[in-house]
Design an enzyme around this catalytic site. Sequence first.
Site, short mmCIF file in Angstrom:
data_model
loop_
_atom_site.label_atom_id
_atom_site.label_comp_id
_atom_site.label_asym_id
_atom_site.label_seq_id
_atom_site.Cartn_x
_atom_site.Cartn_y
_atom_site.Cartn_z
N GLU A 171 5.81 7.04 4.87
CA GLU A 171 7.11 6.38 4.62
C GLU A 171 7.59 5.63 5.86
OE1 GLU A 171 6.70 7.73 0.90
OE2 GLU A 171 7.95 6.14 1.71
N HIS A 173 4.58 7.10 -10.86
CA HIS A 173 4.53 5.63 -10.86
C HIS A 173 4.50 5.03 -12.26
CE1 HIS A 173 3.43 7.01 -6.95
NE2 HIS A 173 3.59 5.81 -6.45
C1 LIG Z 1 5.08 9.23 -1.66
C2 LIG Z 1 4.86 7.76 -1.93
N1 LIG Z 1 6.09 7.17 -2.45
C3 LIG Z 1 6.03 5.71 -2.72
C4 LIG Z 1 5.52 4.97 -1.46
O1 LIG Z 1 5.98 5.28 -0.36
O2 LIG Z 1 4.63 4.14 -1.64
C5 LIG Z 1 7.42 5.21 -3.17
C6 LIG Z 1 7.55 5.37 -4.69
C7 LIG Z 1 6.91 4.14 -5.24
C8 LIG Z 1 7.04 3.06 -4.15
N2 LIG Z 1 7.56 3.77 -3.00
C9 LIG Z 1 8.21 3.22 -1.92
O3 LIG Z 1 8.71 3.90 -1.06
C10 LIG Z 1 8.31 1.71 -1.80
N3 LIG Z 1 9.71 1.34 -1.73
C11 LIG Z 1 7.59 1.27 -0.53
C12 LIG Z 1 7.55 -0.25 -0.43
O4 LIG Z 1 6.86 -0.83 -1.31
O5 LIG Z 1 8.19 -0.82 0.44
C13 LIG Z 1 3.73 7.62 -2.95
O6 LIG Z 1 4.01 7.50 -4.13
N4 LIG Z 1 2.44 7.71 -2.55
C14 LIG Z 1 1.96 7.86 -1.18
C15 LIG Z 1 0.48 8.17 -1.33
C16 LIG Z 1 0.05 7.76 -2.70
C17 LIG Z 1 1.33 7.72 -3.54
C18 LIG Z 1 1.45 8.95 -4.44
O7 LIG Z 1 2.13 9.91 -4.03
O8 LIG Z 1 0.83 8.96 -5.54
ZN LIG Z 2 3.97 3.74 0.16
#
Ligand SMILES: C[C@H](N[C@H](C(=O)O)[C@@H]1CCCN1C(=O)[C@@H](N)CC(=O)O)C(=O)N1CCC[C@H]1C(=O)O
Ligand SMILES: [Zn+2]
Length: 634
Positions: free
Chosen positions: A361, A490
């Site tokens: 993050e 997602h």
């Molecule tokens: C834990 C992580 N949460 C996402 C991320 O950090 O990508 C969150 C939710 C969806 C997008 N998001 C964001 O924070 C965006 N605003 C960032 C951006 O685009 O600026 C995540 O979902 N991950 C990490 C490993 C694989 C995946 C999972 O856990 O399956």
């Molecule tokens: Zn991410």
Amino acid sequence: HTPDHVRTESEQLEEDARNFLHELDVKGSEECTVATMTSWNYASDITEKHKKEKAAAELKYAEWEKEAWERVRKWNGKWETLSDPYLKRQFKFMSILGTAALPKHDLEKYNNLVTEMSTVYSTAKICDYKNPRSCKLELEPDLTKILRTSRDYDELEHVWKMWRYNTGRRIRDHYKLFVRLANKAAKLNGFDNMGDMWLYPYESDTFRDDLAELWQQLNPLYQQLHAYVRRKLRQKYGEHYVTRRGPIPAHLLGNMWAQNWGHIYDLAIPFPHKASLDVTPQMVSKGYTPRRMFELSEEFFVSLNLTRMPPEFWQHSIIEKPQGRDLVCHASAWDFCNAKDFRIKQCTDVTMNDLITVHHEMGHIEYYLQYKHLPGVFRNGANPGFHEAVGDVLALSVSTPKHLLKIGLLNEVQDDPEADINFLLSMALSKITFLPFGYLIDLWRWDVFSGKTLENDWNCAWWDLRYKLQGIKPPVQRSEYDFDPGAKYHIPGNTPYIRYFVSFVVQFQFHKALCIKAGEYDPLDPSKPLHKCDIDHSTEAGNALGDMLQLGSSKEWPEALEILTGTRKMDASVIREYFKPLELWLAKDNERHGEFIGWETDEILCTSEVVKKTAKSEEGVAASDGVVVGGGSA
Ligand SMILES: C[C@H](N[C@H](C(=O)O)[C@@H]1CCCN1C(=O)[C@@H](N)CC(=O)O)C(=O)N1CCC[C@H]1C(=O)O
Ligand SMILES: [Zn+2]
């Protein structure tokens, strides 16, 4: 600047274009800040009031996007003649309106469906296997902890099944309407379906083929790891549950979605007499707090001469789960479009896995900080995969025993081939196991958007992919009453996923380039292999990374990649080089144990018929015309 009357016509056009884009960007950022704030309020405190405010703000923001888009359209035929590529690229991006192209009532329905699906996911609770009257268990931290620590086959099956019952199954109908509206929006933007629109930021018409090629190069390594882990799980749970040649039951892999097998490291460790590399116990015994974890990550960025977090970050971020209210606990990073307010919301646990997520993050925040001076349309990753890779690259250094020793989370490092294999295995359990998962989520969604997968086959098509790519199976037979994709954040959250597969490939290319700059990696020096590199305190590495991050999406991603790594293509050979010692070791170990590489089964994993519920149990009822999804071998 030169007075008006001496400028040529093209210079005048360029000046007008610059002023036009700047004015749109100022207004766009203000609108973005307002919309993001209401989205944050909903995500950090799910109430009817916040839902309504978010819905209203989304419609208002769409109004602005449509107005801006219509004003940009007036430049059609002119902006293409501009000589400055920087200006033309801005017009190119501003020519895509997005879902705001939907008629107002459709957009309102679309937004509400996404918010509703997210709410179901984020507020879902299940009953405790050991205490069926207690029905308040949440994904974070309760179910995550059970999947991480329980070795009780039936308890894991209960949690796995009930989570899907209370999430995916409840949003299947929402998703049907969502797909139709998403595709309607895509067509209004000139795309065939939403899957094509999602690939637009990759600016490559060979992108899908390139991904398939990368997977082909990585699949052999995955299959070796799969065979090795299956043997270890067979030893633990017995041949009845984990057969010699079959797919692995998905609920035994330490993670709700089997996307990261790191939490069964204790069952899989090759040389158990060596020190464990999971520093969670040390973090707890040293009194680590979420705040300390975030500060540790910030220190790493600063040691690379990158930007530290602004005061607003510490002021407004939510880094521990607030009690007494519903919120979206799934960790996320937020850019409030005003070059000063950046936040993370994470229900942080004091575990090593969450320390990695903290870096993930923080990597997003660092990217936001590095490109905050750019116009809004360029305040994105060179492609979405780059944005996902930044934090993970630093985490590759943090995860090394050498670094953990440096920060006092390990009190000894054994530097010998066996310790090496243990370390590489622990890395492979989160990096290699993720690859088929990171690939299949959007393989499934692209086929859903394109209509290749019909609504009545959604769940069995999902299990077809889960079987074929990951070599796993559901612990209980699935049907089209279920909607297992909807049990992964997602899908209800409507966030594209191929970005993570791209990230897991390019982050090793970034790592290698930075390790060379840090003098930590030399292909000709066996004492400096890629997997031992730790770039911390290297300003050469940090400056090189910063130079690439500052570009945002103002340059096409192959150019950004070239600036950092010298190559213009995604290249799977680097991740394979990193894991080479392990790959050789796994092949020998599997050979020695006569392990079958791959998987096969004649079990019916998912039935197109609705499985008739019997009094005894759910599994074992062979449906009339079940769709056999496990027939072939891998
Ligand atoms: C834990 C992580 N949460 C996402 C991320 O950090 O990508 C969150 C939710 C969806 C997008 N998001 C964001 O924070 C965006 N605003 C960032 C951006 O685009 O600026 C995540 O979902 N991950 C990490 C490993 C694989 C995946 C999972 O856990 O399956
Ligand atoms: Zn991410």
